[in-house]
Design a protein around this motif. Structure first.
Motif, PDB file in Angstrom:
ATOM      1  N   TRP A 197       0.834  -1.201   0.000  1.00 55.09           N
ATOM      2  CA  TRP A 197       0.000   0.000   0.000  1.00 55.09           C
ATOM      3  C   TRP A 197       0.868   1.251   0.000  1.00 55.09           C
ATOM      4  O   TRP A 197       2.005   1.235   0.472  1.00 55.09           O
ATOM      5  CB  TRP A 197      -0.888   0.034   1.239  1.00 55.09           C
ATOM      6  CG  TRP A 197      -1.948  -1.027   1.266  1.00 55.09           C
ATOM      7  CD1 TRP A 197      -1.802  -2.317   1.678  1.00 55.09           C
ATOM      8  CD2 TRP A 197      -3.312  -0.873   0.865  1.00 55.09           C
ATOM      9  NE1 TRP A 197      -2.989  -2.989   1.568  1.00 55.09           N
ATOM     10  CE2 TRP A 197      -3.941  -2.124   1.075  1.00 55.09           C
ATOM     11  CE3 TRP A 197      -4.060   0.191   0.365  1.00 55.09           C
ATOM     12  CZ2 TRP A 197      -5.289  -2.333   0.791  1.00 55.09           C
ATOM     13  CZ3 TRP A 197      -5.403  -0.015   0.086  1.00 55.09           C
ATOM     14  CH2 TRP A 197      -6.007  -1.263   0.290  1.00 55.09           C
ATOM     15  N   SER A 198       0.319   2.319  -0.511  1.00 53.44           N
ATOM     16  CA  SER A 198       0.990   3.620  -0.425  1.00 53.44           C
ATOM     17  C   SER A 198      -0.057   4.709  -0.233  1.00 53.44           C
ATOM     18  O   SER A 198      -1.219   4.557  -0.653  1.00 53.44           O
ATOM     19  CB  SER A 198       1.808   3.910  -1.692  1.00 53.44           C
ATOM     20  OG  SER A 198       0.972   4.024  -2.831  1.00 53.44           O
ATOM     21  N   ILE A 199       0.353   5.774   0.435  1.00 50.77           N
ATOM     22  CA  ILE A 199      -0.509   6.941   0.641  1.00 50.77           C
ATOM     23  C   ILE A 199       0.305   8.160   0.237  1.00 50.77           C
ATOM     24  O   ILE A 199       1.407   8.380   0.749  1.00 50.77           O
ATOM     25  CB  ILE A 199      -0.937   7.074   2.120  1.00 50.77           C
ATOM     26  CG1 ILE A 199      -1.585   5.778   2.602  1.00 50.77           C
ATOM     27  CG2 ILE A 199      -1.901   8.248   2.291  1.00 50.77           C
ATOM     28  CD1 ILE A 199      -1.850   5.748   4.101  1.00 50.77           C
ATOM     29  N   GLU A 200      -0.208   8.937  -0.691  1.00 46.65           N
ATOM     30  CA  GLU A 200       0.548  10.103  -1.149  1.00 46.65           C
ATOM     31  C   GLU A 200      -0.388  11.168  -1.698  1.00 46.65           C
ATOM     32  O   GLU A 200      -1.571  10.919  -1.945  1.00 46.65           O
ATOM     33  CB  GLU A 200       1.565   9.693  -2.218  1.00 46.65           C
ATOM     34  CG  GLU A 200       0.953   9.035  -3.433  1.00 46.65           C
ATOM     35  CD  GLU A 200       1.984   8.536  -4.423  1.00 46.65           C
ATOM     36  OE1 GLU A 200       1.607   8.311  -5.580  1.00 46.65           O
ATOM     37  OE2 GLU A 200       3.166   8.369  -4.056  1.00 46.65           O
ATOM     38  N   ARG A 201       0.170  12.344  -1.882  1.00 51.01           N
ATOM     39  CA  ARG A 201      -0.607  13.447  -2.463  1.00 51.01           C
ATOM     40  C   ARG A 201      -0.821  13.212  -3.952  1.00 51.01           C
ATOM     41  O   ARG A 201       0.048  12.701  -4.655  1.00 51.01           O
ATOM     42  CB  ARG A 201       0.132  14.773  -2.266  1.00 51.01           C
ATOM     43  CG  ARG A 201       0.309  15.175  -0.799  1.00 51.01           C
ATOM     44  CD  ARG A 201       1.213  16.371  -0.691  1.00 51.01           C
ATOM     45  NE  ARG A 201       1.380  16.806   0.698  1.00 51.01           N
ATOM     46  CZ  ARG A 201       2.523  17.225   1.208  1.00 51.01           C
ATOM     47  NH1 ARG A 201       3.620  17.271   0.465  1.00 51.01           N
ATOM     48  NH2 ARG A 201       2.575  17.608   2.481  1.00 51.01           N
ATOM     49  N   SER A 202      -1.996  13.578  -4.409  1.00 51.88           N
ATOM     50  CA  SER A 202      -2.294  13.457  -5.827  1.00 51.88           C
ATOM     51  C   SER A 202      -1.473  14.441  -6.642  1.00 51.88           C
ATOM     52  O   SER A 202      -1.179  15.556  -6.188  1.00 51.88           O
ATOM     53  CB  SER A 202      -3.791  13.731  -6.061  1.00 51.88           C
ATOM     54  OG  SER A 202      -4.096  13.752  -7.440  1.00 51.88           O
ATOM     55  N   SER A 203      -1.143  14.028  -7.855  1.00 47.37           N
ATOM     56  CA  SER A 203      -0.402  14.936  -8.747  1.00 47.37           C
ATOM     57  C   SER A 203      -0.721  14.595 -10.196  1.00 47.37           C
ATOM     58  O   SER A 203      -0.580  13.458 -10.631  1.00 47.37           O
ATOM     59  CB  SER A 203       1.102  14.822  -8.511  1.00 47.37           C
ATOM     60  OG  SER A 203       1.557  13.509  -8.782  1.00 47.37           O
TER      61      SER A 203
END
Length: 398
Positions: free
Chosen positions: A306-312
């Motif tokens: 899993w990963s959690i990051e800001r959209s870009s």
């Protein structure tokens, strides 16, 4: 002269007596076979086995002995005594060496028991005894099971040459080509099988399998819908295969997730939960995601997947913080979850992660544009559908 005549008369009498005795044994063997068949049909398989053994013992060289051998082996199979069934065919073949049907029957048991090397030996022996399309088709199927696709294809081509009007050779050749991922050529062979028998529904199933293997689920579903009007059992079989080969999707997030994934840019972290009101505080939230099919528990619960990051750069309005420069108050999301719990019955994943307040207690975040991504596999080992392996509050699964 009289002495010689007496000898001749004695010889004729002896021959006649032996002939009568042989006839009587044959008759008794036939009667035992009939009694055994009656018991077999009444599901008295132990009693049937005794009668069949008696039929063989009374006249081992007769045609009745061949039938009794087959029925005796079948009785042992019903009694789940597979080894005895195999031994029965082997003993029968010692006497009836020219019976290809006994070799095929022996090969069928080996095939069912996944003893493919021995099945191939039996089928090859059957072909040596009697070279006909059915024996070669059985041999081709065993070659397929042994991953000897080229050898299988050769057998099926011979079947076609021997009987071009039968669908069997084309069907087998389609299977062999499909196993070699020659999808278009394989479908052509299955279509030829259907041309020779419009009710050969197994060929439709194989075409559906090939479309699924090739990732064309729309075509596979069309075949399934067609089969539902012809054979519901086969349609269900194909449907199960389609589901097995379909890549899983992340469908949506549940509204009862504790993380407010719908909130917009510059949301005050302190407003997301009362425990974040103090500087340097932290709180663990969860997101509950629905998958489209059963997943592999170990894969889902491995936080590394899993990963959690800001959209870009995901399209108009989908950029984190609307594409504007981040304020100094913006806090960093965690790179991955703390834990993930998979619910097999619901096919959901509860992703737990921690948000931390900044040192001045005025941290901000854009919850609706945090991207949660999963790169694991489902229960069938399929990787995620790359078009639906991420979720963002602003746009949903993508």
């Amino acid at each position: 002269m009289m002495y010689i005549d007496n000898i001749n008369m004695w010889g004729e009498a002896l021959f006649s007596a032996l002939a009568d005795q042989s006839h009587q044994l044959t008759t008794l063997s036939q009667q035992a076979l009939g009694a055994g068949i009656d018991k077999y049909q009444n599901k008295d398989f132990k009693g049937a086995a005794k009668e069949f053994k008696r039929a063989i013992g009374l006249d081992p060289n007769s045609e009745y002995s061949v039938d009794a051998t087959k029925y005796l082996a079948m009785s042992y199979q019903k009694l789940e005594q597979t080894d005895k069934a195999i031994d029965t065919y082997k003993e029968g073949l010692k006497i009836h060496r020219d019976r290809d049907d006994l070799q095929v029957a022996l090969g069928n048991i080996y095939y069912a028991e996944e003893r493919i090397g021995e099945a191939i030996e039996a089928y090859e022996a059957a072909v040596r005894i009697y070279d006909d399309p059915n024996n070669r088709f059985a041999l081709g199927q065993a070659y397929l099971k042994a991953d000897r696709q080229s050898d299988a294809a050769d057998q099926f081509k011979r079947v076609i040459k021997m009987d071009s009007r039968s669908p069997n050779g084309y069907f087998g050749l389609g299977q062999a080509l499909g196993a070699q991922k020659q999808y278009a050529e394989a479908i052509t062979q299955f279509e030829r099988a259907i041309q020779r028998n419009r009710e050969f529904n197994a060929a439709y199933v194989e075409i559906g399998y090939l479309h699924a293997d090739n990732g064309d689920m729309r075509q596979a579903e069309e075949i399934k819908s067609f089969l539902e009007r012809k054979d519901r059992g086969l349609a269900e079989t194909l449907g199960n295969y389609i589901n097995k080969m379909t890549k899983p999707k992340m469908m949506f997030a549940y509204s009862n997730s504790s993380f407010p994934y719908y909130m917009q840019p510059k949301t005050k972290v302190a407003g997301m939960n009362e425990y974040l009101a103090s500087a340097d505080s932290s709180h663990t939230f969860n997101m509950i995601f629905q998958f489209s099919k059963e997943m592999d528990r170990t894969s889902v619960e491995n936080v590394v997947n899993w990963s959690i990051e800001r959209s870009s750069g995901n399209g108009p309005g989908r950029d984190y913080n609307n594409g504007l420069r981040l304020p100094e108050t913006e806090v960093n999301p965690p790179a991955m979850p703390l834990t993930v719990i998979y619910n097999e019955q619901e096919q959901t994943a509860t992703v737990r992660f921690t948000i931390r307040q900044n040192a001045t207690g005025d941290g901000t975040l854009d919850p609706s544009r945090l991207v949660f991504a999963f790169k694991g596999v489902d229960a069938d080992g399929n990787a995620m559908n790359p078009k639906f392996d991420q979720y963002m509050g602003f746009s949903g699964a993508f």
